[in-house]
Scaffold this motif. Structure first.
Motif, PDB file in Angstrom:
ATOM      1  N   GLN A 115       0.833  -1.205   0.000  1.00 21.88           N
ATOM      2  CA  GLN A 115       0.000   0.000   0.000  1.00 21.88           C
ATOM      3  C   GLN A 115       0.872   1.261   0.000  1.00 21.88           C
ATOM      4  N   LYS A 116       1.932   1.260   0.803  1.00 23.82           N
ATOM      5  CA  LYS A 116       2.835   2.410   0.838  1.00 23.82           C
ATOM      6  C   LYS A 116       3.509   2.604  -0.514  1.00 23.82           C
ATOM      7  N   LEU A 117       3.929   1.505  -1.137  1.00 21.13           N
ATOM      8  CA  LEU A 117       4.564   1.581  -2.449  1.00 21.13           C
ATOM      9  C   LEU A 117       3.599   2.161  -3.484  1.00 21.13           C
ATOM     10  N   ALA A 118       2.350   1.721  -3.462  1.00 16.22           N
ATOM     11  CA  ALA A 118       1.355   2.237  -4.411  1.00 16.22           C
ATOM     12  C   ALA A 118       1.145   3.732  -4.196  1.00 16.22           C
ATOM     13  N   GLU A 119       1.077   4.157  -2.942  1.00 17.95           N
ATOM     14  CA  GLU A 119       0.887   5.585  -2.637  1.00 17.95           C
ATOM     15  C   GLU A 119       2.087   6.406  -3.104  1.00 17.95           C
ATOM     16  N   LYS A 120       3.298   5.925  -2.823  1.00 14.16           N
ATOM     17  CA  LYS A 120       4.511   6.644  -3.248  1.00 14.16           C
ATOM     18  C   LYS A 120       4.625   6.677  -4.767  1.00 14.16           C
ATOM     19  N   SER A 121       4.232   5.613  -5.431  1.00 21.01           N
ATOM     20  CA  SER A 121       4.262   5.582  -6.905  1.00 21.01           C
ATOM     21  C   SER A 121       3.289   6.605  -7.472  1.00 21.01           C
ATOM     22  N   ARG A 122       2.112   6.708  -6.863  1.00 15.83           N
ATOM     23  CA  ARG A 122       1.119   7.699  -7.309  1.00 15.83           C
ATOM     24  C   ARG A 122       1.672   9.117  -7.152  1.00 15.83           C
ATOM     25  N   ILE A 123       2.283   9.386  -6.002  1.00 14.42           N
ATOM     26  CA  ILE A 123       2.858  10.717  -5.747  1.00 14.42           C
ATOM     27  C   ILE A 123       3.968  11.017  -6.745  1.00 14.42           C
ATOM     28  N   LEU A 124       4.799  10.026  -7.030  1.00 14.06           N
ATOM     29  CA  LEU A 124       5.880  10.218  -7.996  1.00 14.06           C
ATOM     30  C   LEU A 124       5.329  10.518  -9.392  1.00 14.06           C
ATOM     31  N   ARG A 125       4.269   9.821  -9.781  1.00 11.58           N
ATOM     32  CA  ARG A 125       3.637  10.092 -11.082  1.00 11.58           C
ATOM     33  C   ARG A 125       3.114  11.525 -11.127  1.00 11.58           C
ATOM     34  N   GLU A 126       2.540  11.986  -9.990  1.00 12.96           N
ATOM     35  CA  GLU A 126       2.038  13.358  -9.934  1.00 12.96           C
ATOM     36  C   GLU A 126       3.172  14.365 -10.056  1.00 12.96           C
ATOM     37  N   TRP A 127       4.324  14.063  -9.458  1.00 12.15           N
ATOM     38  CA  TRP A 127       5.461  14.978  -9.552  1.00 12.15           C
ATOM     39  C   TRP A 127       5.989  15.036 -10.987  1.00 12.15           C
ATOM     40  N   LYS A 128       5.924  13.924 -11.692  1.00 15.16           N
ATOM     41  CA  LYS A 128       6.406  13.898 -13.069  1.00 15.16           C
ATOM     42  C   LYS A 128       5.455  14.646 -14.003  1.00 15.16           C
ATOM     43  N   ASN A 129       4.165  14.614 -13.688  1.00 18.77           N
ATOM     44  CA  ASN A 129       3.151  15.256 -14.540  1.00 18.77           C
ATOM     45  C   ASN A 129       2.224  16.124 -13.682  1.00 18.77           C
ATOM     46  N   PRO A 130       2.711  17.257 -13.173  1.00 20.45           N
ATOM     47  CA  PRO A 130       1.859  18.072 -12.292  1.00 20.45           C
ATOM     48  C   PRO A 130       0.638  18.648 -13.014  1.00 20.45           C
ATOM     49  N   GLN A 131       0.679  18.752 -14.331  1.00 22.81           N
ATOM     50  CA  GLN A 131      -0.465  19.281 -15.074  1.00 22.81           C
ATOM     51  C   GLN A 131      -1.663  18.334 -15.011  1.00 22.81           C
ATOM     52  N   ASN A 132      -1.424  17.047 -14.684  1.00 23.03           N
ATOM     53  CA  ASN A 132      -2.513  16.070 -14.598  1.00 23.03           C
ATOM     54  C   ASN A 132      -3.164  16.010 -13.217  1.00 23.03           C
ATOM     55  N   VAL A 133      -2.590  16.707 -12.228  1.00 28.06           N
ATOM     56  CA  VAL A 133      -3.124  16.667 -10.865  1.00 28.06           C
ATOM     57  C   VAL A 133      -4.352  17.564 -10.781  1.00 28.06           C
ATOM     58  N   LYS A 134      -5.446  17.034 -10.311  1.00 25.63           N
ATOM     59  CA  LYS A 134      -6.707  17.770 -10.219  1.00 25.63           C
ATOM     60  C   LYS A 134      -7.030  18.181  -8.778  1.00 25.63           C
ATOM     61  N   ASP A 135      -6.312  17.613  -7.811  1.00 29.16           N
ATOM     62  CA  ASP A 135      -6.585  17.866  -6.394  1.00 29.16           C
ATOM     63  C   ASP A 135      -5.811  19.109  -5.931  1.00 29.16           C
ATOM     64  N   LEU A 136      -6.548  20.138  -5.505  1.00 33.08           N
ATOM     65  CA  LEU A 136      -5.935  21.386  -5.075  1.00 33.08           C
ATOM     66  C   LEU A 136      -5.048  21.181  -3.842  1.00 33.08           C
ATOM     67  N   ALA A 137      -5.468  20.321  -2.937  1.00 35.59           N
ATOM     68  CA  ALA A 137      -4.675  20.057  -1.722  1.00 35.59           C
ATOM     69  C   ALA A 137      -3.327  19.429  -2.090  1.00 35.59           C
ATOM     70  N   GLN A 138      -3.339  18.519  -3.062  1.00 35.18           N
ATOM     71  CA  GLN A 138      -2.096  17.876  -3.486  1.00 35.18           C
ATOM     72  C   GLN A 138      -1.159  18.889  -4.145  1.00 35.18           C
ATOM     73  N   ILE A 139      -1.713  19.797  -4.948  1.00 33.60           N
ATOM     74  CA  ILE A 139      -0.902  20.849  -5.573  1.00 33.60           C
ATOM     75  C   ILE A 139      -0.290  21.744  -4.500  1.00 33.60           C
ATOM     76  N   LYS A 140      -1.046  22.045  -3.464  1.00 34.83           N
ATOM     77  CA  LYS A 140      -0.544  22.879  -2.359  1.00 34.83           C
ATOM     78  C   LYS A 140       0.615  22.169  -1.648  1.00 34.83           C
ATOM     79  N   ILE A 141       0.494  20.876  -1.415  1.00 35.18           N
ATOM     80  CA  ILE A 141       1.568  20.097  -0.776  1.00 35.18           C
ATOM     81  C   ILE A 141       2.813  20.114  -1.651  1.00 35.18           C
ATOM     82  N   MET A 142       2.614  19.936  -2.952  1.00 37.97           N
ATOM     83  CA  MET A 142       3.757  19.947  -3.878  1.00 37.97           C
ATOM     84  C   MET A 142       4.441  21.316  -3.862  1.00 37.97           C
ATOM     85  N   GLU A 143       3.640  22.388  -3.832  1.00 35.90           N
ATOM     86  CA  GLU A 143       4.191  23.735  -3.790  1.00 35.90           C
ATOM     87  C   GLU A 143       5.001  23.956  -2.508  1.00 35.90           C
ATOM     88  N   GLU A 144       4.482  23.483  -1.368  1.00 39.57           N
ATOM     89  CA  GLU A 144       5.194  23.635  -0.088  1.00 39.57           C
ATOM     90  C   GLU A 144       6.522  22.877  -0.112  1.00 39.57           C
TER      91      GLU A 144
END
Length: 189
Positions: free
Chosen positions: A124-153
């Motif tokens: 489960q942790k690996l799946a979550e980290k893989s998802r986060i890594l995919r979001e970092w590679k393609n931030p334009q595909n992230v639709k969650d405002l909270a996740q974008i805020k975390i990435m910005e921080e």
């Protein structure tokens, strides 16, 4: 006259426990050393005294990392097989005593369930980290405002660290540059 059989039970006095530990530790270390030399075995023995001080014995000409590496290379099945064998020996040794050898370790089913739970949690942790890594590679595909805020921080934090390191390096270079000039000025005076 032969030796009398001692009843094995916890000593109530801390002083008595420490004394008995000190005396028996020497004998146990001697036996461990003999076993490692006679059979040329990799052996690591870790004991904690009643006061909490550790004692570590490693077989002759061996390194603890080598012993632990060999242990880590064993498959889960091999470890469980060895543990089962050890538990049988403990049951035989403690057959006529008040001590329950099951208290030394979990039984096989509990150990397998524990390993399965740990594996599931790690997946489960690996799946979550893989998802986060995919979001970092393609931030334009992230639709969650909270996740974008975390990435910005995170980015702001890393940027601040880089700025701090840059200033630190500049100060060090200035000090190196000023030190020879200061020494030459002192000599001219």
């Amino acid at each position: 006259m032969g030796r009398r059989k001692l009843t094995i039970k916890r000593l109530e006095s801390m002083k008595a426990r420490q004394t008995k530990y000190s005396k028996r530790k020497v004998g146990l270390l001697k036996k461990a050393k003999e076993l490692s030399v006679l059979c040329d075995t990799d052996l690591a023995l870790l004991m904690f005294s009643p006061t909490g001080k550790p004692s570590l014995f490693i077989a002759h000409n061996k390194d603890l990392s080598n012993v632990l590496e060999r242990l880590s290379k064993l498959s889960v099945e091999d470890r469980e097989e060895r543990r089962g064998y050890t538990m049988k020996l403990l049951k035989k040794i403690y057959a006529n005593s008040d001590i329950d050898p099951r208290n030394f370790s979990l039984d096989r089913n509990d150990a397998l369930k524990l390993h399965e739970d740990q594996l599931r949690e790690l997946k489960q942790k690996l799946a979550e980290k893989s998802r986060i890594l995919r979001e970092w590679k393609n931030p334009q595909n992230v639709k969650d405002l909270a996740q974008i805020k975390i990435m910005e921080e995170h980015l702001m934090g890393y940027l601040n660290k880089i700025i701090f390191k840059k200033r630190q390096l500049l100060l060090e270079q200035q000090q190196k540059f000023e030190a020879p000039h200061q020494a030459s000025e002192d000599q001219q005076i």
